[in-house]
Design an enzyme around this catalytic site. Structure first.
Site, PDB file in Angstrom:
ATOM      1  N   CYS A   2       0.872  -1.179   0.000  1.00 35.32           N
ATOM      2  CA  CYS A   2       0.000   0.000   0.000  1.00 35.32           C
ATOM      3  C   CYS A   2       0.905   1.223   0.000  1.00 35.32           C
ATOM      4  O   CYS A   2       2.098   1.124   0.240  1.00 35.32           O
ATOM      5  CB  CYS A   2      -0.846   0.051   1.259  1.00 35.32           C
ATOM      6  SG  CYS A   2      -1.881  -1.397   1.484  1.00 35.32           S
ATOM      7  N   GLY A 102       1.348  -2.942   5.262  1.00 37.58           N
ATOM      8  CA  GLY A 102       2.002  -4.115   5.831  1.00 37.58           C
ATOM      9  C   GLY A 102       0.985  -5.170   6.196  1.00 37.58           C
ATOM     10  O   GLY A 102      -0.171  -5.111   5.768  1.00 37.58           O
TER      11      GLY A 102
END
Ligand code: F6R
Length: 614
Positions: A2, A102
């Protein structure tokens, strides 16, 4: 993967955040969101499924004022891409908003504990667990947000770069990292945050790279405060960036392709995460387990794909037949869709695609569906058409692949196929316990061995230049390495425009040997497993005709070293996993030859990343 971005200063935050998200969109593009402390001192969160442009449409006519904010572009891991799973996530009281890049590995345990304490969850993400945990720690310890983040993260296992906004603390952003990148930009009375420097470089070239286990507080009018999780101050160095914006977007690599080649240890690790448990020696692909009966009773598996994904499919054929004893056929999707194939109700079609948008593969899926056949997808791009149009499937989790020549997607596809073959084998009992466990152990060691393999990069760079004269190349491999030979040849063709052919090594005598002379480079994948002696004989035959041999050999091999003109060593592994290592030097060779020839590596002529037309 991301992208995260943040801003605190005197300028309006929203335009800076949106531009930052656009720069980071290569990291993920299934949903986007922003949290702002508005000029009226309210905290707002706007988020939506889709691209950054969808977020821009979504916020039209909403209050996007304010000089403090965080924003996120998502590449879904936990929870499908939708409005609810998009970041930022609120805490229970909506006093905190958090963005995350993550994976929180122990999120299930943390979530269960928080639920017992009365916390409720709106999304399926691991990220919401994190923001709820920080709030719980903050309230129960009656402490400030900075300390709460430090304390909460001591309970977290996994990878994260996070940024948190607090409604009642409008002049501050707290951020932290472990294993996911985080950069702070230092401007004039303003700070920037980014997953990399690309959203920052336009405003300042002074940055601090946050290290693992560090927490940073960015407060208006104060120096950044950086500590470890135990509240010990960490000295920080401000770096002056000299790179251009485009280089930064490639993470410092000259090309996306090189970056993606070097990412493979990480992406294969990511691909196995949560699917392989080395302590318990188990493998579980949920898509296979959910459709256990179908796979247990499958009479035949037909793999359909194009290009590099088709090569991964060929390796899948070897893996599934060897491990799970189900007959496999591999078809070009473009042929399958038009040739009226005979399909049975107890067949399974597996469609493999990086982009999930390849028109021929989509059509092959439609044909299978029309004949009532169950279709399983292996895709990289989450929420893509193929992912949506298959009955079940597995994502490869390789992250966005920007270089047109597929590299990390290929090794991730082979990894997924290995995991699928092992999962079916376990269910069917077609491998002995010892063999199964030895494969699980070996597969988990592959990322480390990939790192070791990539160490040969500078040697390959040095000798590759010699081959720019070549008009043709031959690639040879046997067994599991025959598809690797095909893939090596495709990589070279695509980006260097040198004609190359891949063959099963034993086929050489049936024709291609006529091409060999002192001008002809022959790349031979010759690990010390499988039909080693036979491949050694092939090398001798090439040398007898003065061909120039580049051999991919197992570390410690002395016999081939003495024969080959150039040799590249890869670490020892079992025969079935050699492709995961042998592919890397071939990608590097193609890359360096193309670079020396001055070719546009990331955008080769006539090619597109996703072939959405016939
Ligand atoms: C080769 C390459 C192409 C793709 C093929 C299928 O480097 O990238 O051959 O593998 O176009 O694409 P996907 O996997 O997106 O279906």
């Amino acid at each position: 993967m991301c992208g995260i971005v943040g801003y605190i200063g005197n300028q309006q935050a929203y335009p800076i955040l949106i531009k930052g998200l656009q720069r980071l969109e290569y990291r993920g593009y299934d949903s986007a969101g922003v949290a702002l402390i508005t000029d009226s001192n309210d905290m707002v969160v706007y988020k939506t499924k889709g691209k950054v442009s969808d977020l821009e449409d979504f916020v039209q006519s909403k209050d996007v004022s304010g000089t403090v904010g965080i924003a996120h572009t998502r590449w879904a891991t936990h929870g499908e891409p939708n409005n609810v799973n998009a970041h930022p996530h609120y805490s229970q009281s909506e006093n905190l908003a958090l963005i995350h890049n993550g994976i929180i590995e122990n999120y299930a345990i943390l979530k269960e504990d928080l639920m017992k304490r009365g916390y409720t969850f709106k999304s399926n993400t691991d990220t919401e667990v994190l923001v709820q945990l920080i709030e719980y720690v903050k309230v129960s310890n009656n402490t400030d947000i900075f300390h709460a983040v430090q304390l909460a993260l001591t309970q977290v296992i996994g990878a994260y770069a996070i940024a948190v906004l607090e409604r009642n603390n409008p002049n501050c952003i707290v951020a932290a990292r472990k294993s996911s990148p985080l950069v702070v930009g230092i401007g004039d009375d303003e700070f920037f945050l980014g997953s990399d420097a690309s959203p920052i470089i336009e405003y300042t070239n002074r940055v601090i790279y946050i290290d693992d286990d560090e927490v940073v507080r960015l407060e208006r009018g104060k120096e950044p405060r950086i500590t470890n999780l135990n509240n010990v101050e960490k000295p920080h160095q401000i770096m002056e960036l000299e790179m251009s914006l485009s280089e930064l977007e490639k993470g410092g690599y000259q090309h996306f392709m090189l970056k993606e080649i070097f990412e493979q240890a990480k992406t294969v690790r990511e691909c196995m995460r949560g699917r392989i448990n080395i302590d318990r020696n188990t493998v579980a692909m949920s898509g296979i387990i959910d459709n256990k009966e179908k796979f247990m009773n499958a009479r035949r598996i037909i793999i359909v794909a194009c290009g590099t994904s088709w090569h991964a499919g060929l390796i899948g054929e070897y893996l599934i037949e060897e491990f799970a004893r189900i007959p496999v056929e591999v078809e070009y999707a473009s042929e399958f869709r038009y040739r009226n194939p005979v399909l049975n109700k107890d067949d399974i079609v597996i469609a493999i695609s990086q982009s999930g948008e390849t028109a021929d593969t989509l059509a092959a899926i439609e044909l299978a569906h029309n004949q009532g056949v169950f279709v399983y997808g292996i895709c990289n791009v989450i929420g893509s058409s193929i992912a949506r149009n298959t009955d079940s499937g597995s994502y490869t989790h390789a992250g966005p692949e920007i270089g047109v020549a597929s590299t990390k997607a290929f090794t991730a596809q082979v990894t997924v196929l290995s995991l699928i073959a092992l999962t079916i084998a376990k269910e069917k009992g077609t491998l002995s316990k010892e063999l199964f466990e030895s494969y699980v152990t070996e597969l988990s060691s592959i990322p480390d061995k990939m790192e070791e393999t990539l160490g040969v990069s500078s040697y390959i760079e040095k000798f590759s230049g010699i081959f720019t004269y070549a008009k043709n190349f031959i690639y040879l491999g046997r067994g599991y390495n025959y598809p690797v030979a095909l893939e090596g040849a495709l990589k070279l063709k695509e980006i260097s425009y040198i004609h190359a052919e891949g063959y099963p090594a034993a086929e050489m005598k049936h024709g291609p040997i006529a091409l060999i002379d002192s001008e002809m480079p022959v790349v031979v994948i010759a690990p010390n497993k499988g039909m080693y002696e036979k491949v050694v004989s092939n090398i001798q035959e090439i040398k007898a005709r003065k061909g120039r041999v580049v051999a991919i050999i197992t570390k410690g091999d002395t016999a081939i070293k003495g024969m080959a003109d150039y040799y590249i060593e890869i670490p020892e592994t079992c025969e079935c996993f050699v492709p995961l290592l042998a592919a890397l030097p071939l990608q590097l060779m193609a890359y360096y030859i193309a670079v020396v020839k001055g070719c546009n590596v990331d955008q080769p002529r006539n090619l597109a990343k996703s072939v959405t037309v016939e």
